[in-house]
Scaffold this active site. Structure first.
Site, PDB file in Angstrom:
ATOM      1  N   CYS A   3      -6.557  -1.305   6.864  1.00 46.54           N
ATOM      2  CA  CYS A   3      -5.422  -1.632   7.725  1.00 46.54           C
ATOM      3  C   CYS A   3      -5.905  -1.521   9.172  1.00 46.54           C
ATOM      4  CB  CYS A   3      -4.257  -0.669   7.472  1.00 46.54           C
ATOM      5  SG  CYS A   3      -2.919  -0.949   8.641  1.00 46.54           S
TER       6      CYS A   3
ATOM      7  N   MET B  50       3.304  -3.402  10.497  1.00 52.08           N
ATOM      8  CA  MET B  50       4.389  -2.683   9.831  1.00 52.08           C
ATOM      9  C   MET B  50       4.178  -1.157   9.933  1.00 52.08           C
ATOM     10  SD  MET B  50       5.758  -5.455   8.513  1.00 52.08           S
ATOM     11  CE  MET B  50       6.894  -4.942   7.276  1.00 52.08           C
ATOM     12  N   GLY B  51       2.913  -0.752   9.921  1.00 54.57           N
ATOM     13  CA  GLY B  51       2.622   0.689   9.995  1.00 54.57           C
ATOM     14  C   GLY B  51       2.649   1.370   8.642  1.00 54.57           C
TER      15      GLY B  51
ATOM     16  N   ASN C   7      -7.052   0.622  -0.010  1.00 51.92           N
ATOM     17  CA  ASN C   7      -6.946   0.011   1.315  1.00 51.92           C
ATOM     18  C   ASN C   7      -7.610   0.925   2.341  1.00 51.92           C
ATOM     19  OD1 ASN C   7      -6.150  -1.011   3.794  1.00 51.92           O
ATOM     20  ND2 ASN C   7      -3.951  -1.042   3.343  1.00 51.92           N
TER      21      ASN C   7
ATOM     22  N   ASN D   3      -8.904  -7.962   4.539  1.00 55.70           N
ATOM     23  CA  ASN D   3      -7.624  -7.572   5.114  1.00 55.70           C
ATOM     24  C   ASN D   3      -7.453  -8.364   6.431  1.00 55.70           C
ATOM     25  OD1 ASN D   3      -5.241  -6.185   5.806  1.00 55.70           O
ATOM     26  ND2 ASN D   3      -5.972  -4.316   4.849  1.00 55.70           N
TER      27      ASN D   3
ATOM     28  N   GLY E 259      -6.945 -14.359   2.427  1.00 56.61           N
ATOM     29  CA  GLY E 259      -6.875 -14.738   3.839  1.00 56.61           C
ATOM     30  C   GLY E 259      -6.595 -16.215   3.987  1.00 56.61           C
TER      31      GLY E 259
ATOM     32  N   SER F  11       0.836  -1.207   0.000  1.00 58.86           N
ATOM     33  CA  SER F  11       0.000   0.000   0.000  1.00 58.86           C
ATOM     34  C   SER F  11       0.871   1.258   0.000  1.00 58.86           C
ATOM     35  CB  SER F  11      -0.915   0.015   1.223  1.00 58.86           C
ATOM     36  OG  SER F  11      -1.837  -1.045   1.149  1.00 58.86           O
TER      37      SER F  11
ATOM     38  N   GLY G 166      -0.687 -14.098   0.370  1.00 57.30           N
ATOM     39  CA  GLY G 166       0.296 -13.272   1.073  1.00 57.30           C
ATOM     40  C   GLY G 166       1.154 -14.084   2.022  1.00 57.30           C
TER      41      GLY G 166
HETATM   42  C1  SIN Z   1       0.999  -2.577   7.441  1.00 58.65           C
HETATM   43  O1  SIN Z   1       1.755  -2.002   6.645  1.00 58.65           O
HETATM   44  O2  SIN Z   1       1.116  -2.397   8.655  1.00 58.65           O
HETATM   45  C2  SIN Z   1      -0.077  -3.500   6.961  1.00 58.65           C
HETATM   46  C3  SIN Z   1      -0.998  -2.867   6.019  1.00 58.65           C
HETATM   47  C4  SIN Z   1      -2.405  -3.376   6.097  1.00 58.65           C
HETATM   48  O3  SIN Z   1      -2.752  -4.145   6.998  1.00 58.65           O
HETATM   49  O4  SIN Z   1      -3.221  -2.975   5.276  1.00 58.65           O
END
Ligand code: SIN
Length: 310
Positions: free
Chosen positions: A135, A77-78, A132, A197, A248, A52, A270
């Site tokens: 998240c 990850m943020g 997205n 997600n 998922g 993203s 993923g």
């Molecule tokens: C992340 O970068 O923390 C995950 C992104 C997501 O869950 O959409």
């Protein structure tokens, strides 16, 4: 009428995009550089979704950002990414990719989305955009996907500012009624949906008594969430005639078949890559063909939505 067509055994046409097989790289895994995305395609993916990307760069959270629980991963990850303008350099290198490239984006405001839509409209390498809004742990994003009003409004803003590219909206399972959110996305102009997600979660370090992830909350993915994702795909396709990408916990051909039977047009993969490597794409393709042959199905279309015909 749902916009999809299966031409052969595994190839599928969705939103007028031709995917050689229904196994698509999910957002977030290996999707941040052109060389890695090309490697995923050479490994047999039918399409790829990038990590993203936002309008501005983000560093993301400090480590630890990921925990492997065996039955799934919790990541936090943020949303680290270089920002859209920098990422365009990677996208330039991906022109002429043999499979559809889906750009995953997020925005903290509709103004940001407006700007992004205008920029992305000019990017030849981008086949479709996945928005997205789901998240589960970045404030300002997680709230959008839980509100039908915000989802509709964000999707409409993107639609009004994005020319000639389909919009896929990635939904969160962290709501009581995913169908109402799916409907809001479609009413806003979404051409397709991705369900789901990650599931909002957390891990505690029992030595320190503190949350293990620096971001405190994370998103659970992998085999543990497959039944939740299947239920979401089923609920949405029971009500709406819109292409849904199942996402998922897909690790095997059996998982793919379950998602297609639940009503998905294709799946995104993923965590399985983190767990089993890039060979999953070829291995699952072979297993899928074998399943169809064994059961006498001529295409995936014959399998799609079977679980609804009770
Ligand atoms: C992340 O970068 O923390 C995950 C992104 C997501 O869950 O959409």
């Amino acid at each position: 009428m749902i916009n999809r067509k299966y031409n052969g055994f595994l190839d599928v046409e969705i939103l007028n995009l031709k995917f050689p097989n229904p196994l698509i790289l999910a957002a977030g895994i290996l999707g941040l550089t052109a060389p890695l995305l090309k490697r995923v395609v050479y490994s047999g993916a039918g399409g790829v979704v990038t990590k993203s990307i936002g309008l501005k760069s983000r560093e993301g959270y400090p480590n630890p950002t990921i925990v492997d629980l065996g039955y799934g991963l919790v990541n936090s990850m943020g949303l680290p990414n270089p920002g859209l303008k920098m990422f365009i350099e990677e996208l330039e290198e991906l022109k002429g990719l043999k499979v559809p490239l889906i750009l995953s984006i997020y925005a903290f405001s509709e103004e940001e989305l407006m700007t992004m839509g205008k920029i992305i409209s000019k990017l030849k390498a981008v086949s479709a955009v996945e928005l997205n809004v789901s998240c589960p742990h970045v404030g300002g994003i997680s709230e959008i996907g839980k509100s039908p009003e915000l989802v509709k409004s964000y999707v409409k803003t993107l639609k009004d500012n994005l020319s000639n590219k389909p919009i896929i909206v990635k939904l969160t399972p962290n709501v009581s009624d995913i169908t109402s959110i799916a409907m809001a996305a479609v009413n806003g102009g979404a051409d397709a949906l991705t369900a789901i997600n990650t599931v909002k979660s957390m891990v505690i370090d029992i030595e320190t008594g503190k949350p293990l992830l620096a971001g405190v909350f994370g998103g659970l993915s992998g085999p543990a969430i497959k039944p939740i994702a299947l239920r979401c795909v089923y609920e949405i396709t029971e009500t709406l005639d819109v292409p849904v990408f199942g996402c998922g916990g897909v690790e095997t051909a059996r998982d793919v078949i379950e998602f297609i039977m639940a009503g998905a047009v294709a799946v995104q993969i993923g965590s399985a890559i983190a767990r089993r490597g890039l060979r999953v794409f070829r291995e699952i393709s072979i297993e899928l063909k074998r399943f169809l042959e064994l059961k006498g199905f001529k295409s995936l279309e014959e399998v799609r939505g079977l679980a609804h015909r009770r």
